[in-house]
Design a protein around this motif. Structure first.
Motif, PDB file in Angstrom:
ATOM      1  N   ARG A   1       0.825  -1.194   0.000  1.00 16.27           N
ATOM      2  CA  ARG A   1       0.000   0.000   0.000  1.00 16.27           C
ATOM      3  C   ARG A   1       0.868   1.256   0.000  1.00 16.27           C
ATOM      4  N   SER A   2       0.249   2.357  -0.376  1.00 20.96           N
ATOM      5  CA  SER A   2       0.964   3.634  -0.389  1.00 20.96           C
ATOM      6  C   SER A   2       1.246   4.105   1.033  1.00 20.96           C
TER       7      SER A   2
ATOM      8  N   THR B   1       1.106   6.406   4.102  1.00 23.98           N
ATOM      9  CA  THR B   1       0.110   7.357   4.601  1.00 23.98           C
ATOM     10  C   THR B   1       0.719   8.195   5.712  1.00 23.98           C
TER      11      THR B   1
ATOM     12  N   SER C   1      -4.532  10.302   3.492  1.00 22.13           N
ATOM     13  CA  SER C   1      -5.334   9.304   2.783  1.00 22.13           C
ATOM     14  C   SER C   1      -6.780   9.721   2.569  1.00 22.13           C
ATOM     15  N   ASN C   2      -7.247  10.764   3.251  1.00 17.52           N
ATOM     16  CA  ASN C   2      -8.608  11.250   3.075  1.00 17.52           C
ATOM     17  C   ASN C   2      -8.695  12.688   3.556  1.00 17.52           C
TER      18      ASN C   2
ATOM     19  N   SER D   1      -4.134   5.562  10.513  1.00 25.94           N
ATOM     20  CA  SER D   1      -3.786   6.108   9.202  1.00 25.94           C
ATOM     21  C   SER D   1      -4.955   6.804   8.517  1.00 25.94           C
ATOM     22  N   ARG D   2      -6.184   6.564   8.999  1.00 27.40           N
ATOM     23  CA  ARG D   2      -7.340   7.142   8.318  1.00 27.40           C
ATOM     24  C   ARG D   2      -8.400   7.691   9.266  1.00 27.40           C
TER      25      ARG D   2
END
Length: 219
Positions: free
Chosen positions: A42-43, A45, A70-71, A115-116
């Motif tokens: 995954r990228s 974050t 990430s958002n 991370s989100r």
């Protein structure tokens, strides 16, 4: 703080995760500034802890929020907010500062960012246990973060050893599907303390003594 998770496979190692947390300290303890997470393919974050600075110009990085690469979500950053790595050392810091507060049944409520998203962790002290970790015996306090009923969160068990500055000697993460990750202390590297600053002697001028002399009275 930096962690790496690798999977040995024959003659190579597969990197599963790299996690970094950088920050400072404030009146609430550990104060993360940025949390970076790279899981498998995954990228990368970034989670930003935007601390309010009274003398800084108005800017999104100075608005006392938590934001994500990430958002577009933002959350208010409460005092003492942690990330998924710094939380371990925040708990150790709490125990070092107030060891009498670590007793069976004690609850800690700490805001933790991943991370989100941001969540509130409820951590309970279960009791003192004796552990054998890599050939050494430790008396360690068992703390547990329970997953919320009906959620896909993992359960986290942490053992803190007072004899070694309340460092975590074992961390057990149990996923909702039963998969576990069991980490244990293998070695402590203590960096030597930096030498004290050199004392430079500054010469101090001493005023010359003065004498009051009087002429004797003539006979």
């Amino acid at each position: 703080m930096h962690t790496e998770t690798e999977l040995p496979l024959f003659f190579v190692k597969i990197n599963l995760a790299n996690i970094d947390s950088r920050g400072n300290f404030d009146e609430a303890g550990v104060a993360p500034v940025i949390y970076q997470e790279k899981i498998r393919n995954r990228s990368l974050t970034n989670t930003h802890f935007n601390h309010f600075r009274p003398n800084a110009p108005i800017h999104p990085t100075n608005d006392n929020t938590i934001s994500f690469s990430s958002n577009s979500k933002t959350f208010r950053r409460v005092n003492g907010a942690q990330d998924r790595i710094s939380i371990l050392w925040q708990l150790a810091g709490i125990a070092r500062a107030a060891p009498a507060s670590i007793m069976p049944g004690t609850d800690f409520t700490i805001t933790v960012a991943g991370s989100r998203d941001v969540d509130v962790w409820h951590i309970k002290v279960l009791g003192m246990e004796e552990l054998r970790v890599n050939g050494k015996h430790y008396q360690a306090w068992h703390l547990q973060r329970l997953a919320r009923p009906g959620s896909y969160e993992s359960t986290l068990d942490i053992w803190l050893a007072p004899a070694i500055e309340w460092m975590p000697v074992r961390i057990l993460s149990t996923e909702n599907n039963g998969e576990t990750r069991d980490l244990s202390l293998t070695k402590i590297n203590i960096k030597p303390a930096p030498p004290p600053p050199a004392v430079v002697a500054t010469p101090v001028s001493t005023p010359a003594p003065t004498f009051n002399m009087s002429q004797p009275n003539p006979p």
